[in-house]
Design a protein around this motif. Sequence first.
Motif, mmCIF file in Angstrom:
data_model
loop_
_atom_site.group_PDB
_atom_site.id
_atom_site.type_symbol
_atom_site.label_atom_id
_atom_site.label_comp_id
_atom_site.label_asym_id
_atom_site.label_seq_id
_atom_site.Cartn_x
_atom_site.Cartn_y
_atom_site.Cartn_z
ATOM 1 N N ARG A 46 -28.938 4.325 10.877
ATOM 2 C CA ARG A 46 -27.939 3.909 11.981
ATOM 3 C C ARG A 46 -26.834 2.979 11.394
ATOM 4 N N HIS A 47 -27.328 2.494 9.908
ATOM 5 C CA HIS A 47 -26.402 1.449 9.409
ATOM 6 C C HIS A 47 -25.442 2.143 8.547
ATOM 7 N N TYR A 48 -25.643 3.330 8.192
ATOM 8 C CA TYR A 48 -24.685 4.170 7.383
ATOM 9 C C TYR A 48 -23.504 4.937 7.880
ATOM 10 N N ASP A 49 -22.412 4.659 7.605
ATOM 11 C CA ASP A 49 -21.163 4.896 8.235
ATOM 12 C C ASP A 49 -20.720 6.465 7.780
ATOM 13 N N TYR A 50 -21.048 6.766 6.759
ATOM 14 C CA TYR A 50 -20.536 8.277 6.154
ATOM 15 C C TYR A 50 -21.869 9.072 5.723
ATOM 16 N N TRP A 51 -21.652 10.303 6.063
ATOM 17 C CA TRP A 51 -22.882 11.185 5.486
ATOM 18 C C TRP A 51 -22.130 12.395 5.076
ATOM 19 N N GLY A 52 -22.857 12.910 4.032
ATOM 20 C CA GLY A 52 -22.564 14.252 3.587
ATOM 21 C C GLY A 52 -23.092 15.323 4.484
ATOM 22 N N GLN A 53 -23.125 16.450 3.992
ATOM 23 C CA GLN A 53 -23.422 17.557 4.408
ATOM 24 C C GLN A 53 -24.807 18.035 4.160
ATOM 25 N N GLY A 54 -25.438 17.487 3.068
ATOM 26 C CA GLY A 54 -26.853 17.927 2.702
ATOM 27 C C GLY A 54 -26.985 19.055 1.614
ATOM 28 N N THR A 55 -28.018 18.991 0.880
ATOM 29 C CA THR A 55 -28.269 19.668 -0.273
ATOM 30 C C THR A 55 -29.785 20.248 0.002
#
Length: 124
Positions: free
Chosen positions: A109-118
């Motif tokens: 919850r403390h991370y603001d941006y995420w990638g789509q994953g690999t």
Amino acid sequence: QVQLVESGGGLVQAGGSLRLSCAASGRTFSSYVMGWFRQAPGKEREFVAAISWNGGSTYYADSVKGRFTISRDNAKNTVYLQMNSLKPEDTAVYYCAASRLMTIITTNRHYDYWGQGTQVTVSS
């Protein structure tokens, strides 16, 4: 705003290695703490590793300590996850994430941006 794109996943045999990359957009990449998380089928997303804004501090989950190495190149706006001695239990979708907090953190919850994953799949 930061956009993150992961690459480098694939299928590997147990004991093998993979290197994941996460390319970030934006001019403020160097100000973010960067993390890697993973999510296996039917399980919650879990913390893998994180690195401070200048690469001076790193932190790892116990399950990957000694096998995985997180690093970053701020000139290239890229964070890496070198994964060695892979095990079938490392199979998961791996996500990179960026946090505006000034300290290394391990909670989603403390991370603001995420990638789509690999996807990483380790065969036995």
